[in-house]
Write an enzyme that holds these catalytic residues in place. Structure first.
Site, PDB file in Angstrom:
ATOM      1  N   GLU A   1      16.903  40.448  32.130  1.00  0.00           N
ATOM      2  CA  GLU A   1      18.198  40.754  31.526  1.00  0.00           C
ATOM      3  C   GLU A   1      19.245  41.188  32.557  1.00  0.00           C
ATOM      4  OE1 GLU A   1      15.298  42.195  30.417  1.00  0.00           O
ATOM      5  OE2 GLU A   1      15.019  40.946  28.625  1.00  0.00           O
ATOM      6  N   ASN A   2      18.804  41.572  33.760  1.00  0.00           N
ATOM      7  CA  ASN A   2      19.741  42.075  34.765  1.00  0.00           C
ATOM      8  C   ASN A   2      20.688  41.013  35.310  1.00  0.00           C
ATOM      9  OD1 ASN A   2      17.445  44.519  36.258  1.00  0.00           O
ATOM     10  ND2 ASN A   2      18.845  44.719  34.522  1.00  0.00           N
TER      11      ASN A   2
ATOM     12  N   ASP B   1      14.851  53.943  36.856  1.00  0.00           N
ATOM     13  CA  ASP B   1      16.162  53.849  36.222  1.00  0.00           C
ATOM     14  C   ASP B   1      17.114  54.904  36.771  1.00  0.00           C
ATOM     15  OD1 ASP B   1      18.046  52.862  34.439  1.00  0.00           O
ATOM     16  OD2 ASP B   1      17.400  54.169  32.812  1.00  0.00           O
TER      17      ASP B   1
ATOM     18  N   SER C   1      15.076  42.957  36.174  1.00  0.00           N
ATOM     19  CA  SER C   1      14.589  42.373  34.923  1.00  0.00           C
ATOM     20  C   SER C   1      15.257  41.032  34.639  1.00  0.00           C
ATOM     21  CB  SER C   1      14.851  43.331  33.759  1.00  0.00           C
ATOM     22  OG  SER C   1      16.204  43.278  33.355  1.00  0.00           O
TER      23      SER C   1
ATOM     24  N   ARG D   1       9.288  56.907  33.131  1.00  0.00           N
ATOM     25  CA  ARG D   1      10.662  56.407  33.176  1.00  0.00           C
ATOM     26  C   ARG D   1      11.579  57.550  33.587  1.00  0.00           C
ATOM     27  NH1 ARG D   1      14.044  52.187  29.677  1.00  0.00           N
ATOM     28  NH2 ARG D   1      15.987  52.423  30.824  1.00  0.00           N
TER      29      ARG D   1
END
Length: 223
Positions: free
Chosen positions: A60-61, A13, A58, A170
């Site tokens: 959602e991307n 990220d 993802s 992460r």
């Protein structure tokens, strides 16, 4: 204490923020992020890691700006084509996990060719989560599942041969799992780092692994 982590997953990220801080287009952040994946993959080999799983794109991307998504798809396609021979020569087995529907046919074909070319390599396994969502994976696995054990359900996941990660890292200071490997990370240790992904260097990687080694893993028991 825990033994050294053999199976590691990373939520990579912070590419967009990295680019923004430097006044660069977002796609340049993603390019820097892809470079970081390649560098940390080589570190992982030297550090004795057997499987590395990275979150590339993802489900959602797709809601991101169209120009950013198009740039990501072009870069992903170019990287697979240019880097597969090199990774193959280094003994990396490549595996892409996620939904293939909705992805350009030419890109799907490149992913399949990369998987086929590197299928017999055993130095390290690189799992790339592309068009991936943890809930989507569980839903897809559940379709047609008529009951049975957890192991039988696991066989319906995108990559049933993938081990549950010992450690999930992460970057970028966020502290959530963001729909990533929800089944597989049930008992993974979580380490959150503040570096934006392109700045996550060898020293940061080693620090995350060292933190993991201080943890005591109980898997629901009492040790």
């Amino acid at each position: 204490m825990s033994a050294s982590a053999r199976y590691v997953a990373i939520i990579t990220d912070g590419n967009g923020r990295w680019a923004q801080q430097r006044g660069l287009p977002v796609v340049e952040g993603h390019r820097a992020g892809a470079d970081a994946v390649k560098a940390r993959l080589r570190d992982a080999v030297e550090l004795g890691i057997e499987e590395l799983t990275v979150f590339s794109f993802s489900t959602e991307n797709w809601t991101r700006p169209r120009e950013e998504v198009a740039g990501l798809m072009r870069m992903f396609s170019e990287r697979i084509e240019s880097e597969t021979p090199e990774l193959d020569a280094e003994g990396v087995r490549m595996r892409f996990i996620g939904r293939r529907d909705g992805v350009d046919d030419a890109l799907v074909e490149k992913m399949a060719r990369a998987e086929e070319r590197t299928a017999d390599n055993d130095r390290i396994a690189l799992f790339v989560a592309f068009n991936y969502g943890g809930r989507a994976e569980i839903l897809d696995a559940a379709r047609g599942f008529e009951g049975g054990s957890e192991e039988e359900f696991r066989r319906r996941l995108y990559a049933p041969e993938m081990h549950d990660p010992d450690l999930l890292i992460r970057t970028s200071g966020e502290r959530r799992v963001s729909n990533y490997l929800l089944w597989q990370c049930a008992y993974s240790e979580l380490v959150f780092r503040d570096e934006l992904w392109p700045d996550f260097d060898r020293a940061a990687f080693e620090a995350a692994l060292a933190e993991y080694e201080t943890r005591r893993r109980r898997f629901g028991g009492r040790v």
